[in-house]
Enzyme design. Structure first.
Site, PDB file in Angstrom:
ATOM      1  N   ALA A 139       0.852  -1.186   0.000  1.00 54.98           N
ATOM      2  CA  ALA A 139       0.000   0.000   0.000  1.00 54.98           C
ATOM      3  C   ALA A 139       0.888   1.237   0.000  1.00 54.98           C
ATOM      4  O   ALA A 139       2.059   1.185   0.358  1.00 54.98           O
ATOM      5  CB  ALA A 139      -0.909  -0.003   1.223  1.00 54.98           C
TER       6      ALA A 139
ATOM      7  N   GLY B 181      -0.440  -5.140   1.061  1.00 54.54           N
ATOM      8  CA  GLY B 181      -1.688  -5.056   0.318  1.00 54.54           C
ATOM      9  C   GLY B 181      -1.624  -5.733  -1.033  1.00 54.54           C
ATOM     10  O   GLY B 181      -2.653  -6.165  -1.560  1.00 54.54           O
TER      11      GLY B 181
ATOM     12  N   GLU C  78      -2.286  -9.312  -0.295  1.00 50.88           N
ATOM     13  CA  GLU C  78      -3.695  -9.398   0.082  1.00 50.88           C
ATOM     14  C   GLU C  78      -4.597  -9.329  -1.148  1.00 50.88           C
ATOM     15  O   GLU C  78      -5.613 -10.029  -1.228  1.00 50.88           O
ATOM     16  CB  GLU C  78      -4.037  -8.277   1.066  1.00 50.88           C
ATOM     17  CG  GLU C  78      -3.400  -8.491   2.434  1.00 50.88           C
ATOM     18  CD  GLU C  78      -3.640  -7.352   3.394  1.00 50.88           C
ATOM     19  OE1 GLU C  78      -4.253  -7.580   4.449  1.00 50.88           O
ATOM     20  OE2 GLU C  78      -3.208  -6.216   3.084  1.00 50.88           O
TER      21      GLU C  78
ATOM     22  N   GLU D 129       3.712  -6.040   7.449  1.00 57.97           N
ATOM     23  CA  GLU D 129       3.091  -4.924   8.164  1.00 57.97           C
ATOM     24  C   GLU D 129       3.614  -4.753   9.589  1.00 57.97           C
ATOM     25  O   GLU D 129       3.713  -3.622  10.088  1.00 57.97           O
ATOM     26  CB  GLU D 129       1.565  -5.101   8.188  1.00 57.97           C
ATOM     27  CG  GLU D 129       0.871  -4.769   6.874  1.00 57.97           C
ATOM     28  CD  GLU D 129       0.807  -5.941   5.912  1.00 57.97           C
ATOM     29  OE1 GLU D 129       0.069  -5.854   4.917  1.00 57.97           O
ATOM     30  OE2 GLU D 129       1.500  -6.958   6.159  1.00 57.97           O
TER      31      GLU D 129
END
Length: 260
Positions: free
Chosen positions: A66, A112, A115, A135
């Site tokens: 992200a 992300g 994910e 993360e």
């Protein structure tokens, strides 16, 4: 529809969506998440598109994570809203899309990015792929479904280790874990995805839609997967695809599914 951060190409029954932010290693920002949602929504409504391939531009990254600069100063409330909106708008949306989505994982798929790949219906990796959920190295946890989908795919123990260490795994390890279905040479990644997509596109899109829904129900805390399968199985009998498929079988010919 024109986009700033993604490229959408269509060829026969297959659409390829490419996240195109090479200077940011295709990192997900809010604008890109919205564009991906809009593209998937548009492609799902197109009856000519039977399969979607999702990849990143270049060979370095599928999605490297992200865009941290967008939320580094968020409060607790803002962080919760960020995760909730992202899951609804893109990650859960992709998982429940009735059109199959194949992730072509080229290069880094981190945070992300992994994910997003896990939200796709299955994954094929290039031999240069690196995957992980780092993360915790930033003082946060995966917020776009990573703590839920990773254990479903690789098992609780492996997911715990990957998330707690924040370490990356290579493509061969991902294959051994069951995180990806196939590993191929980088130059064969898209051709392999297209070959598999071509096989899928010849089958009943209506039956595939029901199969996706039934499979996902088995991983839901609120649905009964067996009951969902029974209901979906029954609904298939009322479709034109079922009539064509069974008639073609009895007539010893290839089915030409109308998608109805």
């Amino acid at each position: 529809m024109s986009y700033k951060n993604i490229i959408v190409e269509e060829e026969r029954a297959i659409a390829t969506v490419t996240i195109n932010r090479p200077n940011k290693l295709n990192a997900l920002n809010k604008e890109t998440i919205q564009e991906l949602h809009d593209a998937f929504e548009d492609l799902e409504s197109d009856r000519q598109i039977k399969v979607i391939i999702l990849t990143g531009s270049g060979e370095k990254a599928f999605v490297a994570g992200a865009d941290i600069s967008e939320f580094a100063d968020f409060s607790e409330k803002e962080g919760g809203k960020l995760a909730a909106k992202g899951q609804e708008l893109l990650f859960n949306f992709v998982e429940n899309l009735s059109t199959p989505v194949i992730a072509a994982v080229n290069g880094f798929a981190l945070g992300g990015g992994l994910e997003l790949a896990m939200a796709c219906h299955f994954r094929i990796a290039g031999d240069n792929a690196k995957m992980g959920l780092p993360e915790v190295t930033l003082g946060v946890i995966p917020g776009y479904g990573g703590t839920q989908r990773l254990p479903q795919l690789v098992g609780k123990g492996r997911a715990m280790e990957m998330i707690m260490t924040g370490a990356m795994i290579d493509a061969d390890t991902a294959l051994r874990y069951g995180l990806v279905n196939h590993v191929v040479a980088q130059e064969e990644l898209l051709p392999t995805c297209e070959k598999i997509a071509g096989r899928i596109s010849k089958n009943s899109s209506v039956a595939i839609k029901h199969a996706i829904k039934a499979i996902n129900a088995g991983f839901s805390s609120t649905d009964n997967g067996y009951e969902a399968e029974i209901a979906a199985f029954g609904r298939c009998f009322g479709t034109a695809d079922f009539k064509e498929g069974t008639t073609a079988f009895l007539e010893k010919r290839k089915a030409d599914f109308p998608g109805e």
